[in-house]
Design a protein around this motif. Structure first.
Motif, short mmCIF file in Angstrom:
data_model
loop_
_atom_site.label_atom_id
_atom_site.label_comp_id
_atom_site.label_asym_id
_atom_site.label_seq_id
_atom_site.Cartn_x
_atom_site.Cartn_y
_atom_site.Cartn_z
N LEU A 295 -11.34 -14.87 3.64
CA LEU A 295 -9.80 -15.01 3.49
C LEU A 295 -9.24 -13.97 2.90
O LEU A 295 -7.96 -13.62 3.35
CB LEU A 295 -9.59 -16.53 2.86
N ILE A 296 -10.02 -13.11 1.90
CA ILE A 296 -9.24 -12.11 1.44
C ILE A 296 -9.53 -10.68 1.59
O ILE A 296 -9.25 -9.70 1.25
CB ILE A 296 -9.50 -12.33 -0.23
N ALA A 297 -10.68 -10.52 2.64
CA ALA A 297 -10.94 -9.29 3.13
C ALA A 297 -9.90 -8.54 3.92
O ALA A 297 -9.34 -9.32 4.75
CB ALA A 297 -12.47 -9.63 3.95
N PRO A 298 -9.74 -7.44 3.63
CA PRO A 298 -8.99 -6.47 4.43
C PRO A 298 -9.06 -6.48 6.05
O PRO A 298 -10.38 -6.48 6.39
CB PRO A 298 -9.00 -5.11 3.82
N LEU B 197 -13.82 -9.38 -8.52
CA LEU B 197 -14.01 -9.23 -9.84
C LEU B 197 -13.35 -10.74 -10.26
O LEU B 197 -14.21 -11.38 -11.09
CB LEU B 197 -13.48 -8.17 -10.64
N ASN B 198 -12.36 -11.12 -10.02
CA ASN B 198 -11.87 -12.43 -10.31
C ASN B 198 -12.77 -13.59 -9.74
O ASN B 198 -12.82 -14.73 -10.23
CB ASN B 198 -10.35 -12.62 -9.69
N PHE C 139 -19.00 -3.23 1.16
CA PHE C 139 -17.83 -2.82 2.12
C PHE C 139 -17.53 -1.39 1.94
O PHE C 139 -18.11 -0.68 1.12
CB PHE C 139 -16.51 -3.60 1.32
N ASP C 140 -16.85 -1.15 2.80
CA ASP C 140 -16.50 0.22 3.17
C ASP C 140 -15.01 0.34 3.62
O ASP C 140 -14.70 -0.13 4.77
CB ASP C 140 -17.33 1.16 4.33
N LEU C 141 -13.97 0.55 2.64
CA LEU C 141 -12.92 0.57 3.07
C LEU C 141 -11.96 2.01 3.24
O LEU C 141 -12.30 2.97 2.21
CB LEU C 141 -12.06 -0.33 1.87
N PRO C 142 -10.95 2.15 4.03
CA PRO C 142 -10.32 3.28 3.91
C PRO C 142 -9.59 3.56 2.82
O PRO C 142 -8.94 2.55 2.27
CB PRO C 142 -9.33 3.28 5.27
N VAL C 143 -9.26 4.86 2.19
CA VAL C 143 -8.57 5.13 1.26
C VAL C 143 -7.82 6.45 1.36
O VAL C 143 -7.62 6.79 0.36
CB VAL C 143 -9.38 5.23 -0.22
N GLU C 144 -7.34 6.49 2.69
CA GLU C 144 -6.48 7.56 3.08
C GLU C 144 -5.00 7.71 2.57
O GLU C 144 -4.58 8.83 2.13
CB GLU C 144 -6.74 7.89 4.36
N ASP D 28 -3.56 2.05 1.78
CA ASP D 28 -4.97 1.83 1.86
C ASP D 28 -5.57 1.76 0.60
O ASP D 28 -6.23 0.73 0.16
CB ASP D 28 -5.69 2.80 2.60
N ARG D 29 -5.37 2.37 -0.24
CA ARG D 29 -5.65 2.30 -1.83
C ARG D 29 -5.33 1.22 -2.47
O ARG D 29 -5.96 0.54 -3.33
CB ARG D 29 -5.32 3.65 -2.65
N ARG D 30 -3.99 0.86 -2.26
CA ARG D 30 -3.37 -0.38 -2.85
C ARG D 30 -4.47 -1.69 -2.33
O ARG D 30 -4.88 -2.42 -2.98
CB ARG D 30 -2.02 -0.68 -2.59
N ILE D 31 -4.59 -1.74 -0.93
CA ILE D 31 -5.29 -2.76 -0.41
C ILE D 31 -6.82 -2.75 -1.01
O ILE D 31 -7.43 -3.88 -1.33
CB ILE D 31 -5.29 -2.51 0.87
N TYR D 32 -7.52 -1.51 -1.23
CA TYR D 32 -8.62 -1.47 -1.71
C TYR D 32 -8.69 -2.09 -3.24
O TYR D 32 -9.49 -2.70 -3.67
CB TYR D 32 -8.94 0.06 -1.76
N ARG D 33 -7.87 -1.49 -3.66
CA ARG D 33 -7.61 -2.12 -5.20
C ARG D 33 -7.45 -3.48 -5.53
O ARG D 33 -8.11 -4.29 -6.18
CB ARG D 33 -6.79 -1.34 -6.33
N LYS D 34 -6.80 -4.25 -4.72
CA LYS D 34 -6.34 -5.45 -4.50
C LYS D 34 -7.67 -6.33 -4.24
O LYS D 34 -7.91 -7.29 -4.69
CB LYS D 34 -5.46 -5.93 -3.53
N PHE D 35 -8.37 -5.73 -3.10
CA PHE D 35 -9.75 -6.51 -2.99
C PHE D 35 -10.66 -6.41 -3.85
O PHE D 35 -11.33 -7.28 -4.10
CB PHE D 35 -10.34 -5.89 -1.31
#
Length: 101
Positions: free
Chosen positions: A59-62, A28-29, A7-12, A16-23
């Motif tokens: 279903l959990i992908a941003p 990991l879970n 994956f390549d998610l925005p972290v600007e 965005d960073r919260r969504i990245y950490r959640k994903f």
């Protein structure tokens, strides 16, 4: 069978960073292990299990960013070549795991 998530998610922004950490935490879970930054893999029993897991991840992908999956056999995965870097044999990431209850 291995299911790999790349994956390549925005972290600007902070959102965005919260969504990245959640994903990442959700991966990991689900039992995925980090192979490289933004590349995670998990052992699956067979292709059906990998397909089921792929649907769960969808279903959990941003919504923003790019999330890709790749299914490879154990033989294909074990033929991976390390060109640079230090290889560490990790029992958590091999098919030689034994679970004792």
């Amino acid at each position: 069978m291995r299911l790999m998530i790349m994956f390549d998610l925005p972290v600007e922004t902070s959102e965005d960073r919260r969504i990245y950490r959640k994903f990442r935490k959700a991966l990991l879970n689900e039992g995925f292990l980090m192979i490289q930054y933004s590349v995670y893999a998990r052992v699956c029993v067979d292709r059906n299990a990998a397909n089921f897991l792929e649907k769960r991840i969808s279903l959990i992908a941003p919504a923003k960013g790019l999330v890709q999956t790749l299914m490879v056999t154990e033989k294909q995965y074990n033929s991976m070549h390390f060109l640079t870097g230090n290889f560490k044999k990790d029992v958590r990431n091999s098919s030689e795991r034994t679970i004792i209850i």
